[in-house]
Design an enzyme around this catalytic site. Structure first.
Site, short mmCIF file in Angstrom:
data_model
loop_
_atom_site.label_atom_id
_atom_site.label_comp_id
_atom_site.label_asym_id
_atom_site.label_seq_id
_atom_site.Cartn_x
_atom_site.Cartn_y
_atom_site.Cartn_z
CG ASP A 1 -2.02 -1.01 1.16
OD1 ASP A 1 -2.47 -1.33 0.04
OD2 ASP A 1 -2.45 -1.49 2.22
CG ASP B 1 -6.71 -1.21 -1.59
OD1 ASP B 1 -6.94 -2.42 -1.73
OD2 ASP B 1 -5.80 -0.77 -0.85
#
Length: 169
Positions: free
Chosen positions: A121, A143
């Protein structure tokens, strides 16, 4: 059963989401060489931060063990299979694209889990004032695809309408 006539746009969305997500991750990890915890400020409200997510969305159900990580991979494989079945039968282009975005993001994050043992991330939105501070979860482009896909599914279910909807009694 024949595939939906809307399958192609869904598969394009899937491939694009997967490719953009993985290309960005490779760029950040291999070209930029970002390291865990490193922060690169992009704008006053956006940083690139290297964070490894060992859980699922929003860091829930953290799994540090190899067995736990593979359980998450197997769960993701099952979810993608169900989404693929739904995509095969999609009744609209919007639904197909939404499902493609979700599946592409899930596959991208799943590949991270297999290759790295966790999901990479990077994006950290935040707002800081003299009296208040807000920081969103660190996330990645997979995401974004998943959230956009869910948003499109919600929109389609609320406002999309079906040509034969008035025929059901």
């Amino acid at each position: 059963m024949n595939p939906s006539p809307h399958l192609r746009p869904g598969l394009i969305a899937l491939a694009a989401t997967f490719a953009v997500d993985q290309a960005f991750k490779v760029f950040m990890l291999q070209v930029v060489g970002i390291t865990t915890g490193q922060v690169i400020t992009v704008a006053p409200v956006l940083d690139l931060v290297m964070a490894w997510n060992y859980g699922v969305s929003f860091g829930l159900f953290q799994q540090d063990s190899v067995l736990g990580q593979w359980a998450l991979v197997l769960f993701k494989v099952g979810a993608v299979a169900l989404i693929g079945w739904w995509l095969w039968r999609a009744e609209s282009t919007l639904t197909a694209v939404a499902l493609g975005l979700i599946a592409g993001g899930a596959i991208g994050n799943g590949l991270d889990r297999v290759v790295y043992g966790a999901v990479a991330d990077f994006f950290a939105f935040h707002i800081t004032t003299a009296t208040w501070q807000f920081q969103w979860y660190v996330f990645n482009l997979a995401d974004v695809g998943i959230v956009a896909g869910v948003g499109l599914l919600l929109y389609d279910s609320l406002f999309g309408g079906r040509p034969d909807a008035s025929k059901s009694a």
